[in-house]
Enzyme design. Structure first.
Site, PDB file in Angstrom:
ATOM      1  N   SER A 133       1.191  -0.841  -0.070  1.00 38.78           N
ATOM      2  CA  SER A 133      -0.372  -0.239   0.076  1.00 38.78           C
ATOM      3  C   SER A 133       0.859   1.184   0.097  1.00 38.78           C
ATOM      4  CB  SER A 133      -1.044  -0.064   1.423  1.00 38.78           C
ATOM      5  OG  SER A 133      -1.596   1.404   1.401  1.00 38.78           O
ATOM      6  N   TYR A 146      -1.815  -0.482  11.045  1.00 38.87           N
ATOM      7  CA  TYR A 146      -1.638  -0.425   9.381  1.00 38.87           C
ATOM      8  C   TYR A 146      -0.830  -0.809   8.707  1.00 38.87           C
ATOM      9  CZ  TYR A 146      -3.497  -1.334   4.750  1.00 38.87           C
ATOM     10  OH  TYR A 146      -3.966  -1.700   3.133  1.00 38.87           O
TER      11      TYR A 146
END
Ligand code: NDP
Length: 240
Positions: A133, A146
């Site tokens: 990501s 995250y």
């Protein structure tokens, strides 16, 4: 090579489902993994096995891959696309959410690499694509845990790429910005979900899963002597 085998994890939804369709359209046989395909549209692809497997269970994961190898031959491509995004403020987020993300986003992905790498190294061929990501490159509010998992995906992918480069095996890291999928729905804080949704609207919405699938296929379809090490793609309107 006719119908080489690709394994795609997180294939029941969102980006993984789009990658599965793209690789199927390009002639791959498939092993598709997710905990459940009950509500998934990804169930009608040809030459595909569907394994309801939790990637945090390395023995089930390995068994499913071995069965697919028996059916279709060696794994030519692994796309690690499973993932959880449980956004939260580290000061009050439950540690169980950190553990879930570490288990799925980091350990599940690393199990996947280990399961296929021995054979890829022996055959001097193969490609691993890890879906990280933009949160694996830079930080965002409420993304501490995250981001930790996605920075880990970047680091592990790059280290493994160096380990297997001499065996002609490619490791590719794909780092998308925001994509229109159900990923956010598992976050438990309604306030964080609502802020994220407002922000996404303000930038004109996310990428479509197909955009990421096209980037994956671009990397995979290069000659084996070309390793696209990393692709970062995001909506044009996403400045951060
Ligand atoms: P989705 O929620 O649509 O898909 C997540 C997939 O992961 C599902 O197929 C889910 O299936 C699977 N999964 C979750 N936990 C497990 C588990 N323990 N074992 C096996 N499979 C599991 O989200 P996305 O498609 O958006 O996410 C895919 C990847 O893309 C993730 O790694 C995410 O971090 C990354 N990403 C997403 C972005 C976005 O904005 N959407 C941006 C950047 C990266 P099931 O629940 O049935 O197990």
């Amino acid at each position: 090579m006719s119908n080489p085998l690709a394994v795609v994890t997180g294939a029941s939804s969102g980006i993984g489902q789009a990658i599965a369709k793209k690789l199927s359209d390009q002639g791959y046989s498939l092993l598709l993994l997710a905990r459940s395909f009950d509500k998934s549209d990804a169930k009608s692809l040809p030459n595909a096995l569907y394994a309801p497997v939790d990637v945090t269970n390395e023995s089930d994961f390995s068994k499913a891959v071995n069965e697919a190898v028996k059916a279709y031959g060696a794994v030519e491509c692994l796309v690690n696309c499973e993932g959880l995004m449980l956004l939260g403020d580290i000061a009050d987020q439950s540690p169980s959410e950190w553990r879930q993300m570490l288990d799925v986003n980091v350990l599940g992905l690393t199990y996947g690499m280990q399961i296929v790498l021995k054979s890829m190294k022996q055959r001097n061929s193969g490609t691993i694509v890890n879906i990280s990501s933009i949160a694996g490159i830079k930080t965002f509010p409420n993304h501490a845990a995250y981001c930790g998992t996605k920075f880990a995906v970047h680091a592990i992918s790059e280290a493994v790429r160096e380990e297997v480069a001499g065996n002609n095996v490619r490791v590719v890291t794909i780092a998308p910005g925001v994509v229109e999928t159900p990923l956010l729905s598992h976050t438990t804080s309604d306030a964080i979900k609502s802020d994220y949704t407002d922000w996404k609207k303000s930038i004109g919405g996310g990428l479509e899963p197909n955009n990421v699938a096209d980037a994956v296929y671009f990397a995979v379809s290069q000659p084996q002597s070309v390793c696209i090490r990393e692709i970062v793609l995001a909506p044009t309107g996403q400045a951060s």
